[in-house]
Design an enzyme around this catalytic site. Structure first.
Site, PDB file in Angstrom:
ATOM      1  N   CYS A 155      36.316  45.270  43.772  1.00  0.00           N
ATOM      2  CA  CYS A 155      37.688  45.111  44.269  1.00  0.00           C
ATOM      3  C   CYS A 155      38.648  46.069  43.575  1.00  0.00           C
ATOM      4  O   CYS A 155      38.392  46.555  42.474  1.00  0.00           O
ATOM      5  CB  CYS A 155      38.143  43.673  44.074  1.00  0.00           C
ATOM      6  SG  CYS A 155      39.598  43.250  45.060  1.00  0.00           S
ATOM      7  N   ASP A 163      38.071  31.943  40.867  1.00  0.00           N
ATOM      8  CA  ASP A 163      38.614  32.808  39.827  1.00  0.00           C
ATOM      9  C   ASP A 163      39.127  31.917  38.693  1.00  0.00           C
ATOM     10  O   ASP A 163      39.125  30.693  38.791  1.00  0.00           O
ATOM     11  CB  ASP A 163      39.749  33.662  40.410  1.00  0.00           C
ATOM     12  CG  ASP A 163      39.989  34.935  39.627  1.00  0.00           C
ATOM     13  OD1 ASP A 163      39.474  35.062  38.494  1.00  0.00           O
ATOM     14  OD2 ASP A 163      40.701  35.822  40.141  1.00  0.00           O
TER      15      ASP A 163
END
Length: 230
Positions: A9, A139
């Protein structure tokens, strides 16, 4: 066990995109949150995506974006998946995804006091809210949007949920193998763990991270073979 998918990412440069593709990444993430050091404009993302080969997915990350913002990106860049990382409700995610006709992943920031049942319920709510829901990205909780490069307690991930989730939060070359062996997620998502500095990836770190993920697969396969043989 199927192969763990890998997303790199925060791509901002073509050389980083090519390094990720050459090393075997399955998906690349583009950040459309202007306060992020990894932010790219729709035009920049569209240009970067011209270098994507077939079967490598482009993923768009948004934080509390409007329908107009999503449509502006979707009209320019060939994005196959959306990640929502803000305060979007299930209803907002459903509306946004439907507006651009793209499946979405919902980020959940895991706190120290998060329970396994809470994660299962969170997934159930989003799945019920929209046919475009694809899964959860787990996360680490921080009082900010986006990742903080910190790990959370992986034991909080229920075994029945793990095969459907994307594991994120503080992953790097040193801990990727252990994370996958312990959690057995469908995919992993890394950003700062393969960077020379914010927004600038390191080709060697990307390659080594992907090797660490593959090493976990070999360990799990060996464990499974041993279990069947005993």
């Amino acid at each position: 066990m199927q192969r763990t998918r890998i997303k790199i990412c925060g791509i901002t440069r073509e050389e980083d995109l090519r390094a990720a593709v050459d090393s075997g990444a399955d998906a690349l993430g583009f950040v459309f949150y202007s306060k992020s050091p990894r932010y790219v404009t729709p035009e920049q993302a569209a240009e970067l995506c011209t270098a994507l080969p077939p079967y490598v997915s482009a993923v768009a990350l948004f934080v509390n974006a409007s329908v107009e913002e999503l449509r502006a990106v979707a009209a320019r860049a060939p994005l196959s998946l959306i990640q929502f990382h803000g305060d979007e409700t299930p209803e907002a995610c459903a509306e946004l995804a439907a507006a651009v006709q793209r499946p979405f992943v919902r980020a959940f920031r895991v706190r120290p006091d998060t329970s396994p049942d809470e994660l299962l319920e969170y997934e159930r709510i989003y799945r019920a809210a929209s046919p475009w829901f694809s899964g959860l990205l787990l996360d680490t909780w921080v009082d900010a949007y986006g990742g903080a490069g910190k790990v959370f307690d992986w034991s909080l991930v229920p075994k029945e949920l793990a095969p459907r989730v994307v594991l994120s939060g503080g992953l790097n070359v040193q801990n990727a193998t252990d994370a996958i062996v312990r959690v057995r997620p469908f995919a992993v998502d890394v950003s700062s763990g393969v960077e020379a500095r914010k927004g600038i990836k390191d080709a060697r770190m990307i390659a080594d991270f992907i090797k660490a993920v593959r090493a976990a697969g070999a360990i799990i396969t060996s464990e499974n073979h041993h279990e069947r043989s005993s």
